[in-house]
Scaffold this motif. Structure first.
Motif, PDB file in Angstrom:
ATOM      1  N   VAL A  42     176.682  52.063   0.257  1.00 15.41           N
ATOM      2  CA  VAL A  42     176.419  50.690   0.718  1.00 15.41           C
ATOM      3  C   VAL A  42     177.131  50.438   2.041  1.00 15.41           C
ATOM      4  CG1 VAL A  42     176.811  48.249   0.207  1.00 15.41           C
ATOM      5  CG2 VAL A  42     176.019  49.794  -1.601  1.00 15.41           C
ATOM      6  N   TRP A  43     178.398  50.840   2.125  1.00 15.74           N
ATOM      7  CA  TRP A  43     179.157  50.670   3.367  1.00 15.74           C
ATOM      8  C   TRP A  43     178.514  51.445   4.520  1.00 15.74           C
ATOM      9  CZ3 TRP A  43     184.685  51.857   1.070  1.00 15.74           C
ATOM     10  CH2 TRP A  43     185.100  50.752   0.305  1.00 15.74           C
ATOM     11  N   ALA A  44     178.092  52.677   4.232  1.00 16.06           N
ATOM     12  CA  ALA A  44     177.502  53.518   5.278  1.00 16.06           C
ATOM     13  C   ALA A  44     176.243  52.874   5.856  1.00 16.06           C
ATOM     14  CB  ALA A  44     177.187  54.907   4.717  1.00 16.06           C
ATOM     15  N   LEU A  45     175.414  52.324   4.982  1.00 14.82           N
ATOM     16  CA  LEU A  45     174.189  51.665   5.449  1.00 14.82           C
ATOM     17  C   LEU A  45     174.509  50.414   6.262  1.00 14.82           C
ATOM     18  CD1 LEU A  45     172.045  52.050   2.215  1.00 14.82           C
ATOM     19  CD2 LEU A  45     171.744  53.294   4.367  1.00 14.82           C
ATOM     20  N   ALA A  46     175.512  49.641   5.813  1.00 14.66           N
ATOM     21  CA  ALA A  46     175.910  48.451   6.562  1.00 14.66           C
ATOM     22  C   ALA A  46     176.466  48.825   7.927  1.00 14.66           C
ATOM     23  CB  ALA A  46     176.950  47.664   5.768  1.00 14.66           C
ATOM     24  N   ASP A  47     177.221  49.923   7.985  1.00 17.65           N
ATOM     25  CA  ASP A  47     177.783  50.359   9.261  1.00 17.65           C
ATOM     26  C   ASP A  47     176.710  50.704  10.276  1.00 17.65           C
ATOM     27  OD1 ASP A  47     180.508  50.049   9.044  1.00 17.65           O
ATOM     28  OD2 ASP A  47     180.841  52.008   8.129  1.00 17.65           O
ATOM     29  N   VAL A  48     175.596  51.225   9.807  1.00 20.31           N
ATOM     30  CA  VAL A  48     174.501  51.535  10.722  1.00 20.31           C
ATOM     31  C   VAL A  48     174.006  50.265  11.408  1.00 20.31           C
ATOM     32  CG1 VAL A  48     172.118  52.351  10.873  1.00 20.31           C
ATOM     33  CG2 VAL A  48     173.780  53.616   9.500  1.00 20.31           C
ATOM     34  N   VAL A  49     173.927  49.167  10.656  1.00 20.69           N
ATOM     35  CA  VAL A  49     173.480  47.902  11.239  1.00 20.69           C
ATOM     36  C   VAL A  49     174.512  47.380  12.236  1.00 20.69           C
ATOM     37  CG1 VAL A  49     172.658  45.570  10.768  1.00 20.69           C
ATOM     38  CG2 VAL A  49     172.231  47.395   9.117  1.00 20.69           C
ATOM     39  N   ILE A  50     175.803  47.505  11.899  1.00 20.69           N
ATOM     40  CA  ILE A  50     176.851  47.095  12.845  1.00 20.69           C
ATOM     41  C   ILE A  50     176.762  47.939  14.108  1.00 20.69           C
ATOM     42  CG2 ILE A  50     179.329  46.840  13.212  1.00 20.69           C
ATOM     43  CD1 ILE A  50     179.629  46.515  10.186  1.00 20.69           C
ATOM     44  N   LEU A  51     176.472  49.232  13.951  1.00 24.37           N
ATOM     45  CA  LEU A  51     176.329  50.107  15.123  1.00 24.37           C
ATOM     46  C   LEU A  51     175.167  49.657  16.000  1.00 24.37           C
ATOM     47  CD1 LEU A  51     177.468  52.677  16.467  1.00 24.37           C
ATOM     48  CD2 LEU A  51     175.741  53.979  15.197  1.00 24.37           C
ATOM     49  N   ILE A  52     174.110  49.168  15.380  1.00 26.54           N
ATOM     50  CA  ILE A  52     172.975  48.638  16.148  1.00 26.54           C
ATOM     51  C   ILE A  52     173.432  47.466  17.016  1.00 26.54           C
ATOM     52  CG2 ILE A  52     170.785  47.390  15.947  1.00 26.54           C
ATOM     53  CD1 ILE A  52     170.191  49.136  13.476  1.00 26.54           C
ATOM     54  N   THR A  53     174.277  46.582  16.456  1.00 21.12           N
ATOM     55  CA  THR A  53     174.764  45.455  17.263  1.00 21.12           C
ATOM     56  C   THR A  53     175.612  45.953  18.428  1.00 21.12           C
ATOM     57  OG1 THR A  53     176.781  45.088  15.940  1.00 21.12           O
ATOM     58  CG2 THR A  53     174.777  43.955  15.234  1.00 21.12           C
ATOM     59  N   PHE A  54     176.359  47.031  18.211  1.00 17.38           N
ATOM     60  CA  PHE A  54     177.160  47.580  19.307  1.00 17.38           C
ATOM     61  C   PHE A  54     176.266  48.085  20.433  1.00 17.38           C
ATOM     62  CE2 PHE A  54     178.873  51.383  21.383  1.00 17.38           C
ATOM     63  CZ  PHE A  54     179.966  50.826  22.026  1.00 17.38           C
ATOM     64  N   PHE A  55     175.277  48.885  20.113  1.00 13.75           N
ATOM     65  CA  PHE A  55     174.424  49.446  21.163  1.00 13.75           C
ATOM     66  C   PHE A  55     173.511  48.382  21.783  1.00 13.75           C
ATOM     67  CE2 PHE A  55     175.291  53.661  19.170  1.00 13.75           C
ATOM     68  CZ  PHE A  55     175.755  54.296  20.318  1.00 13.75           C
ATOM     69  N   ARG A  56     173.184  47.359  21.018  1.00 13.27           N
ATOM     70  CA  ARG A  56     172.308  46.314  21.558  1.00 13.27           C
ATOM     71  C   ARG A  56     173.058  45.343  22.452  1.00 13.27           C
ATOM     72  NH1 ARG A  56     168.202  42.450  18.018  1.00 13.27           N
ATOM     73  NH2 ARG A  56     167.364  41.260  19.795  1.00 13.27           N
ATOM     74  N   PHE A  57     174.287  44.963  22.064  1.00  7.71           N
ATOM     75  CA  PHE A  57     175.006  43.900  22.769  1.00  7.71           C
ATOM     76  C   PHE A  57     176.302  44.347  23.437  1.00  7.71           C
ATOM     77  CE2 PHE A  57     173.075  41.736  18.930  1.00  7.71           C
ATOM     78  CZ  PHE A  57     171.995  41.183  19.612  1.00  7.71           C
ATOM     79  N   GLY A  58     176.788  45.523  23.116  1.00  7.84           N
ATOM     80  CA  GLY A  58     178.121  45.915  23.564  1.00  7.84           C
ATOM     81  C   GLY A  58     178.259  46.149  25.057  1.00  7.84           C
ATOM     82  N   ARG A  59     177.172  46.483  25.716  1.00  4.22           N
ATOM     83  CA  ARG A  59     177.233  46.763  27.150  1.00  4.22           C
ATOM     84  C   ARG A  59     177.781  45.582  27.931  1.00  4.22           C
ATOM     85  NH1 ARG A  59     177.882  46.403  31.416  1.00  4.22           N
ATOM     86  NH2 ARG A  59     176.906  47.208  33.304  1.00  4.22           N
ATOM     87  N   ARG A  60     177.470  44.369  27.527  1.00  3.89           N
ATOM     88  CA  ARG A  60     177.895  43.171  28.273  1.00  3.89           C
ATOM     89  C   ARG A  60     179.398  42.930  28.164  1.00  3.89           C
ATOM     90  NH1 ARG A  60     174.240  38.926  25.159  1.00  3.89           N
ATOM     91  NH2 ARG A  60     172.856  40.716  25.380  1.00  3.89           N
ATOM     92  N   GLU A  61     180.074  43.613  27.246  1.00  8.32           N
ATOM     93  CA  GLU A  61     181.524  43.467  27.107  1.00  8.32           C
ATOM     94  C   GLU A  61     182.295  44.311  28.116  1.00  8.32           C
ATOM     95  OE1 GLU A  61     182.995  41.448  24.952  1.00  8.32           O
ATOM     96  OE2 GLU A  61     181.284  40.875  23.688  1.00  8.32           O
ATOM     97  N   LEU A  62     181.591  45.198  28.823  1.00 11.62           N
ATOM     98  CA  LEU A  62     182.244  46.179  29.688  1.00 11.62           C
ATOM     99  C   LEU A  62     182.048  45.838  31.159  1.00 11.62           C
ATOM    100  CD1 LEU A  62     181.142  49.376  27.745  1.00 11.62           C
ATOM    101  CD2 LEU A  62     183.348  48.198  27.623  1.00 11.62           C
ATOM    102  N   PRO A  63     182.875  46.425  32.032  1.00 16.72           N
ATOM    103  CA  PRO A  63     182.725  46.179  33.474  1.00 16.72           C
ATOM    104  C   PRO A  63     181.364  46.620  33.991  1.00 16.72           C
ATOM    105  CG  PRO A  63     184.834  47.243  32.988  1.00 16.72           C
ATOM    106  CD  PRO A  63     184.034  47.284  31.725  1.00 16.72           C
ATOM    107  N   GLY A  64     180.971  46.072  35.129  1.00 18.77           N
ATOM    108  CA  GLY A  64     179.654  46.333  35.678  1.00 18.77           C
ATOM    109  C   GLY A  64     179.390  47.773  36.047  1.00 18.77           C
TER     110      GLY A  64
END
Length: 217
Positions: free
Chosen positions: A65-87
């Motif tokens: 269950v945790w592993a499957l949930a982590d995949v969804v959290i990873l999706i949020t990282f790759f989808r939105f995480g770029r904006r947290e970093l320098p240009g």
């Protein structure tokens, strides 16, 4: 008591992951530090597959269950995480960096197995508590880097603390492991400090207003 503590840890961490997914999509960010997330994904997939293949007990299903949930959290990282970093961090570089963290995390987990084997569960236990301590510190670092609680919540902080405290008793105090007791208590120190930061931000939102609007619930 063992079953109760296992279930408590499973429930608490599941709450962490569900809340991290909710906050990630609501605030278009990621709610778990990527280094800790990478190690979690590697640990949970490794021991979910191993457990279900050899000894499908409650913990193995919780790991899945945790592993499957982590995949969804990873999706949020790759989808939105770029904006947290320098240009200067381009999209391809960002993706390569994230992928490198995931690959490295799996290698680290497998090196624990090579070093300790699987017979006495030391590889799983030691790696779990070390990465848990890393996560505790990284949550505080995330609060500092974001200058407040954006993409974070007390639900995650409290559930993480309880989800770690339960196995500290189970694998530390009850199993008489000085390593687990020590690292588990250090996790509690950092987790309680993180809870304190979030309470501070809730009580004095004006201090963090420039970086935290809208506030997470």
């Amino acid at each position: 008591m063992d079953l109760f503590l296992t279930a408590l840890s499973g429930l608490a961490w599941t709450i962490v992951y569900i809340e991290a997914i909710r906050l990630g999509f609501r605030y278009k960010t990621y709610a778990m530090p990527i280094a800790a997330l990478g190690l979690n994904i590697a640990w949970e997939w490794t021991y979910a597959v191993q457990g279900l293949a050899t000894d499908p007990q409650l913990q193995a299903w919780i790991n899945l269950v945790w592993a499957l949930a982590d995949v969804v959290i990873l999706i949020t990282f790759f989808r939105f995480g770029r904006r947290e970093l320098p240009g200067f961090v381009s999209r391809p570089l960002f993706i390569a960096w994230g992928a490198a963290i995931i690959v490295t995390s799996f290698l680290v987990q497998w090196l624990f197995i090579v070093e300790f084997g699987t017979a006495d569960h030391k590889a799983a236990t030691y790696s779990a508590f070390l990465q848990n301590l890393l996560m505790s510190g990284l949550f505080i670092a995330m609060f500092v880097a974001r200058k407040g609680p954006r993409g974070q919540s007390l639900v995650i902080a409290v559930a993480k603390w309880l989800g770690t405290l339960a196995p500290t008793f189970l694998f530390g105090f009850f199993a008489d492991s000085a390593f687990v007791i020590g690292v588990g208590l250090l996790c509690s120190v950092f987790d309680l400090a993180y809870i304190g930061l979030l309470l501070w931000a809730r009580r004095d939102p004006a201090t963090f207003a420039p970086a935290t609007a809208p506030q997470p619930g």
